[in-house]
Design a protein around this motif. Structure first.
Motif, PDB file in Angstrom:
ATOM      1  N   SER A  31       0.749  -1.207  -0.018  1.00 20.48           N
ATOM      2  CA  SER A  31       0.023   0.018  -0.006  1.00 20.48           C
ATOM      3  C   SER A  31       0.861   1.298  -0.007  1.00 20.48           C
ATOM      4  CB  SER A  31      -0.982  -0.016   1.246  1.00 20.48           C
ATOM      5  OG  SER A  31      -2.082  -0.747   1.024  1.00 20.48           O
ATOM      6  N   VAL A  35       0.398   3.640  -3.162  1.00 18.54           N
ATOM      7  CA  VAL A  35      -0.400   4.647  -2.911  1.00 18.54           C
ATOM      8  C   VAL A  35       0.545   5.827  -2.592  1.00 18.54           C
ATOM      9  CG1 VAL A  35      -2.109   5.711  -1.182  1.00 18.54           C
ATOM     10  CG2 VAL A  35      -2.400   3.403  -1.908  1.00 18.54           C
ATOM     11  N   GLU A  36       1.554   5.708  -1.718  1.00 20.28           N
ATOM     12  CA  GLU A  36       2.418   6.933  -0.986  1.00 20.28           C
ATOM     13  C   GLU A  36       3.605   7.258  -2.077  1.00 20.28           C
ATOM     14  OE1 GLU A  36       3.278  10.024   1.513  1.00 20.28           O
ATOM     15  OE2 GLU A  36       1.601   8.541   1.671  1.00 20.28           O
ATOM     16  N   GLY A  39       1.709   6.850  -6.292  1.00 20.17           N
ATOM     17  CA  GLY A  39       0.439   7.952  -6.113  1.00 20.17           C
ATOM     18  C   GLY A  39      -0.988   7.297  -6.817  1.00 20.17           C
ATOM     19  N   GLY A  41      -4.511   6.057  -6.377  1.00 20.40           N
ATOM     20  CA  GLY A  41      -5.644   6.454  -5.335  1.00 20.40           C
ATOM     21  C   GLY A  41      -6.098   5.329  -4.405  1.00 20.40           C
ATOM     22  N   ILE A  42      -6.515   5.582  -3.267  1.00 22.19           N
ATOM     23  CA  ILE A  42      -6.871   4.630  -2.398  1.00 22.19           C
ATOM     24  C   ILE A  42      -8.216   4.019  -2.765  1.00 22.19           C
ATOM     25  CG2 ILE A  42      -5.681   5.450  -0.336  1.00 22.19           C
ATOM     26  CD1 ILE A  42      -8.332   6.549   0.620  1.00 22.19           C
ATOM     27  N   GLN A 104      -2.754   6.384 -14.234  1.00 19.64           N
ATOM     28  CA  GLN A 104      -3.508   6.032 -13.050  1.00 19.64           C
ATOM     29  C   GLN A 104      -4.006   4.476 -13.362  1.00 19.64           C
ATOM     30  OE1 GLN A 104      -4.770   6.891  -9.687  1.00 19.64           O
ATOM     31  NE2 GLN A 104      -2.531   7.511  -9.536  1.00 19.64           N
ATOM     32  N   TYR A 382      -7.610  12.096   3.743  1.00 17.63           N
ATOM     33  CA  TYR A 382      -6.619  11.605   3.241  1.00 17.63           C
ATOM     34  C   TYR A 382      -6.626  10.658   1.986  1.00 17.63           C
ATOM     35  CZ  TYR A 382      -2.141   8.923   2.432  1.00 17.63           C
ATOM     36  OH  TYR A 382      -0.903   8.415   1.914  1.00 17.63           O
ATOM     37  N   GLU A 383      -6.039  10.972   0.792  1.00 15.04           N
ATOM     38  CA  GLU A 383      -6.224  10.290  -0.583  1.00 15.04           C
ATOM     39  C   GLU A 383      -4.929   9.769  -0.835  1.00 15.04           C
ATOM     40  OE1 GLU A 383      -7.758  12.586  -3.619  1.00 15.04           O
ATOM     41  OE2 GLU A 383      -8.873  14.123  -2.336  1.00 15.04           O
ATOM     42  N   SER A 384      -3.573  10.338  -0.677  1.00 14.97           N
ATOM     43  CA  SER A 384      -2.495   9.560  -1.098  1.00 14.97           C
ATOM     44  C   SER A 384      -1.378  10.392  -0.654  1.00 14.97           C
ATOM     45  CB  SER A 384      -2.188   9.569  -2.581  1.00 14.97           C
ATOM     46  OG  SER A 384      -2.378  10.801  -3.265  1.00 14.97           O
TER      47      SER A 384
END
Length: 440
Positions: A31, A35-36, A39, A41-42, A104, A382-384
């Motif tokens: 994750s 995600v971090e 990038g 999206g969750i 994405q 929080y998104e990313s």
């Protein structure tokens, strides 16, 4: 090959070490990586996890049933493990080696494909390795001791997979880390399997067909409630380990080597504590000590709420280590007795399908964890890593402490509402006439 090492818990536990090093690196950092770092999206990450769960619902029981029906000179489980080993290595490397420059949707497609392939091969390994445990070790006390040895190996693997991994990917990169861990897995699992000797008598008899086998498993109320309870606790294992990198960054405000120290605080403390739980297991009924471990685990996650720097985080991590140690050791006694009781009823050893269905139930914890991440992330914005929102600190305080406590509370309630009464002996080390392994 020295005979004293055949089916020794010390060589058998190498299989747990082999699988947990890459699996822990995967569960802790996939994750964070997608995600971090990349990038993604969750929302897309959660969608990928949901699609996987549907696939997992199909392949888990099938792999277990096919394993139970296998009958070769190598045994029922070992051929599957040998065949899955190279595929596990390749798919693990694939997870952490996406091509550069993906959009994405391209990143989502790669992640979903890698996840489905990796988890499918992982299922083959976990089902067959897990099915060997109740076959090789009989009785509450022997299973508790073998489990303690196995879990001590697992904790070393957890430490490597969690604490050493940031050092490796910061010094090298995620892809190189995955290659190193793939070869660690291969060597350790090969040694484990060379010293496993399955019981030929368990392959005797006509196995149940898939429908009948699944029906018998579905009818076992104790099995279902035990694993549903465990699934909520298992969610905590994955959630806490996957949130620690975020917790370190946004709550404790630490990075680099200090993250490794934090990881080590959790997992190093578990190594001696698994034997404390083994001592407790020798003095209590298996079901009671399992329930006790859930209660202790629930209390142990609360100090994480109060962390604010490295020292307070380490103290909270050691507290979590005691709760985690209990949950790692105690479930094996209850699940083993459920399988033993089924064998008495049906006249067949069906560890494969029981392990597979149990794996599906408990691995649904991944979806619970992903949904918790999504919901709490939406609440606090929080998104990313590119869009952390106005209060990422509160996001990860809640995810690492409050959510785990609530999940464990559900687990405790389910365990208390279930009557576990077994027709097999409760604490006897062995059935009459059997001999224990000399190293136990």
């Amino acid at each position: 090959m020295q005979r004293k090492w055949i089916n020794s818990p010390y060589t058998f536990a190498l299989g747990m070490f082999a699988m947990m090093v890459p699996s822990q690196a995967f569960s802790t950092f996939y994750s964070f990586f997608y995600v971090e770092k990349l990038g993604l999206g969750i929302g897309l990450a959660t969608l990928a996890r949901t699609i996987f769960l549907i696939w997992d619902a199909v392949n888990n029981p099938l792999f277990g049933h096919w394993s139970d029906r296998t009958n070769t000179r190598l045994g029922r489980r070992r051929p599957w493990i040998f065949g899955a080993m190279p595929l596990f290595m390749l798919t693990f490397i694939m997870v952490f080696s996406p091509p550069g420059g993906l959009s994405q949707h391209g990143l989502f497609a790669w992640f979903l494909t890698a996840l489905i392939l990796f988890e499918a091969v992982s299922t083959v390994l976990w089902v067959n390795y897990g099915a060997l445990f109740p076959e090789l070790y009989h009785g509450d006390r022997l299973r508790a001791k073998a489990s303690a040895i196995q879990q001590s190996y697992q904790v070393v693997a957890l430490l490597i997979g969690s604490a050493l991994t940031p050092i490796i990917f910061n010094a090298l990169n995620f892809s190189t880390m995955s290659i190193i861990y793939a070869f660690v897995f291969c060597i350790s699992m090969l040694v484990c399997m060379l010293y496993v000797q399955e019981r030929r008598e368990y392959s005797v008899g006509e196995p149940l067909k898939l429908g009948a086998a699944f029906k018998e498993t579905m009818k076992n109320k104790k099995f279902w409630l035990f694993n549903i309870s465990n699934s909520f606790a298992q969610t905590v294992n994955g959630l806490v380990s996957s949130i620690i990198p975020f917790y370190a960054k946004y709550v404790l405000k630490i990075e680099g080597p200090q993250v490794t120290i934090l990881m080590a605080a959790v997992f190093v403390s578990v190594i001696p504590l698994v034997f404390v739980w083994y001592w407790i297991c020798r003095r209590m009924d298996g079901v009671k000590v399992w329930r006790l471990s859930l209660a202790v685990y629930a209390v142990s996650v609360l100090p994480l709420w109060f962390g604010f720097n490295l020292v307070s985080g380490v103290a909270a991590g050691i507290a979590v280590g005691f709760g985690l140690a209990g949950f790692l050791v105690t479930p094996a006694m209850v699940s083993g007795r459920i399988i033993d009781e089924d064998a008495e009823k049906t006249g067949l050893r069906r560890e494969g399908i029981y392990t597979a269905v149990a794996g599906f139930i408990t691995r649904s914890s991944g979806l619970i964890s992903a949904l918790a991440f999504l919901i709490v992330g939406l609440i606090f914005g929080y998104e990313s890593g590119d869009k952390p929102g106005p209060n990422p600190e509160m996001t990860f305080r809640v995810l690492i402490s409050i959510v785990p406590f609530c999940l464990l509370l559900v687990s405790i309630i389910i365990s208390l509402l279930t009557r576990f009464e077994f027709t097999t002996n409760r604490k006897g080390d062995l059935a009459h006439g059997e001999e224990t392994h000399p190293q136990l």
